[in-house]
Design a protein around this motif. Sequence first.
Motif, PDB file in Angstrom:
ATOM      1  N   UNK A 169      58.017  26.490  38.517  1.00 21.60           N
ATOM      2  CA  UNK A 169      58.742  27.423  37.900  1.00 21.60           C
ATOM      3  C   UNK A 169      57.702  28.458  37.500  1.00 21.60           C
ATOM      4  N   UNK A 170      58.033  29.792  37.293  1.00 18.16           N
ATOM      5  CA  UNK A 170      57.288  30.853  36.931  1.00 18.16           C
ATOM      6  C   UNK A 170      56.668  30.582  35.441  1.00 18.16           C
ATOM      7  N   UNK A 171      55.407  30.677  35.312  1.00 15.23           N
ATOM      8  CA  UNK A 171      54.869  30.417  33.989  1.00 15.23           C
ATOM      9  C   UNK A 171      54.711  31.783  33.161  1.00 15.23           C
ATOM     10  N   UNK A 172      55.112  31.800  31.902  1.00 16.66           N
ATOM     11  CA  UNK A 172      54.989  32.936  30.913  1.00 16.66           C
ATOM     12  C   UNK A 172      53.989  32.505  29.932  1.00 16.66           C
ATOM     13  N   UNK A 173      53.323  33.662  29.665  1.00 18.49           N
ATOM     14  CA  UNK A 173      52.171  33.008  28.540  1.00 18.49           C
ATOM     15  C   UNK A 173      52.711  33.161  27.341  1.00 18.49           C
ATOM     16  N   UNK A 174      52.556  32.177  26.406  1.00 17.28           N
ATOM     17  CA  UNK A 174      53.276  32.276  25.103  1.00 17.28           C
ATOM     18  C   UNK A 174      52.325  32.698  24.014  1.00 17.28           C
TER      19      UNK A 174
ATOM     20  N   UNK B 274      60.625  30.670  12.427  1.00 19.63           N
ATOM     21  CA  UNK B 274      62.347  31.103  12.403  1.00 19.63           C
ATOM     22  C   UNK B 274      62.455  32.538  12.218  1.00 19.63           C
ATOM     23  N   UNK B 275      61.569  33.092  11.323  1.00 20.27           N
ATOM     24  CA  UNK B 275      62.303  34.410  10.973  1.00 20.27           C
ATOM     25  C   UNK B 275      61.073  35.444  11.397  1.00 20.27           C
TER      26      UNK B 275
ATOM     27  N   UNK C 114      63.890  28.729  21.619  1.00 13.86           N
ATOM     28  CA  UNK C 114      62.520  28.069  21.933  1.00 13.86           C
ATOM     29  C   UNK C 114      61.294  28.941  21.058  1.00 13.86           C
ATOM     30  N   UNK C 115      61.564  30.024  21.012  1.00 10.17           N
ATOM     31  CA  UNK C 115      60.431  30.849  20.486  1.00 10.17           C
ATOM     32  C   UNK C 115      60.441  30.694  18.938  1.00 10.17           C
TER      33      UNK C 115
ATOM     34  N   UNK D 246      65.772  23.733  22.830  1.00  6.67           N
ATOM     35  CA  UNK D 246      66.882  24.065  23.287  1.00  6.67           C
ATOM     36  C   UNK D 246      67.441  23.259  24.579  1.00  6.67           C
ATOM     37  N   UNK D 247      68.670  23.389  24.904  1.00  6.81           N
ATOM     38  CA  UNK D 247      69.031  22.468  26.164  1.00  6.81           C
ATOM     39  C   UNK D 247      69.890  23.276  26.876  1.00  6.81           C
TER      40      UNK D 247
END
Length: 390
Positions: A182-187, A197-198, A278-279, A284-285
């Motif tokens: 899968x394509x990886x995205x830097x977090x 959360x906010x 997820x951020x 998440x499912x």
Amino acid sequence: MGSVSLKIGDGTARFKRASICSSALNILMLISVITTNLFALYAFTYSPKDREVHSLNRAHKNFSVISEQVSLILREIEVSQKKLAQMEKEILGYQSIDLSRSNVADELKLFLQRHPLPLGKDSKSGITEMVASVGHSCEKSMDLLSQYMNYKVSGPCPDDWSLAQKLILRGCEPLPRRRCLAKSVPKVGLQPFPSSLWKPVSDKIVMWSGLGCKNFNCLNSKKLGRDCVGCFDLVSGFENQRFVKARGKNDFSIDDVLALTSGGIRIGFDIGGGEFIAARGLFPLFLSLDHRFPFYDNVFDLVHASSALDIGGKPEKLEFLMFDIDRILRAGGLLWLDNFYCANDEKKKALTRLIERFGLKKLKWVIGEKSESGKSEVYLSAVLQKPVRV
């Protein structure tokens, strides 16, 4: 021949000489008696063997009839077994996939191969092979499924998030596994929980594949759903006040809900929580609401759901979903219905009857109206507690 005289009574009695005719008659009678005895002897001597042969013939005929009936029963059993095997294949779904078709991807053929269990035959179920898990309706979407499984092994996965979503919505769920990267995205720039959360996140850490919008400003300008209006605006919107500050009587704060439970909340499950969670530090499912929740029984202390709980407005779908929610919720756990949209009074009554079937205790129960686009709509918010069932 002479005569014989006996003295009887008057002193005499005579027997006359036997004639030639009487002698012949006597001989004939003797021959008849002997012949009759011979026939009787023959009858008594040989008749049992004839009856035995007749009995054997009759037994042979009976055995033939029984054999034909047994053969007929065996044929019927064989036909029934074939029908049951076919029904099983149709129920499993993927076994009815014609893998000999030219458009079937090689990776799909490889994935659907059966594999023996690592420890051999299972003593409880008698199963000896492991079957690959794939949705029962995938056979009806073979073109899309083959397209999904057409990739370079160990290479990058195709950009086909929308294709996977389409397959799931068609009932092809779960999707088969793939051997691509899968394509990886830097977090980068993510905040630790719970401040995450906010806190706003960068547009660059999100994969926008399959979406019309490519940034959060675009998303915030759209009404993505009844429960998602500006829900990605964590700066100037109301999202950062959600569950903290109530906008109406149907909104419950998280502190009020947690105060209703006994024993505390360890782990919760949010149904229809939206995208990009997820951020925010949540898990998440990626599955549809028709999918059985992949969790053990009685594991969640809190289940939160909004109008996303209502699958297509069909009561039987909602009933199946409610039973699965009840399964994963522990005794004493809370079901939080958050602004559940009731299209009409009958819908509200049907939902109320369904909740009462489970014997859920009503800790909070609020029915209110909201004005959406100039139209008054009815919403139900409730906190329900699962009872201990013996």
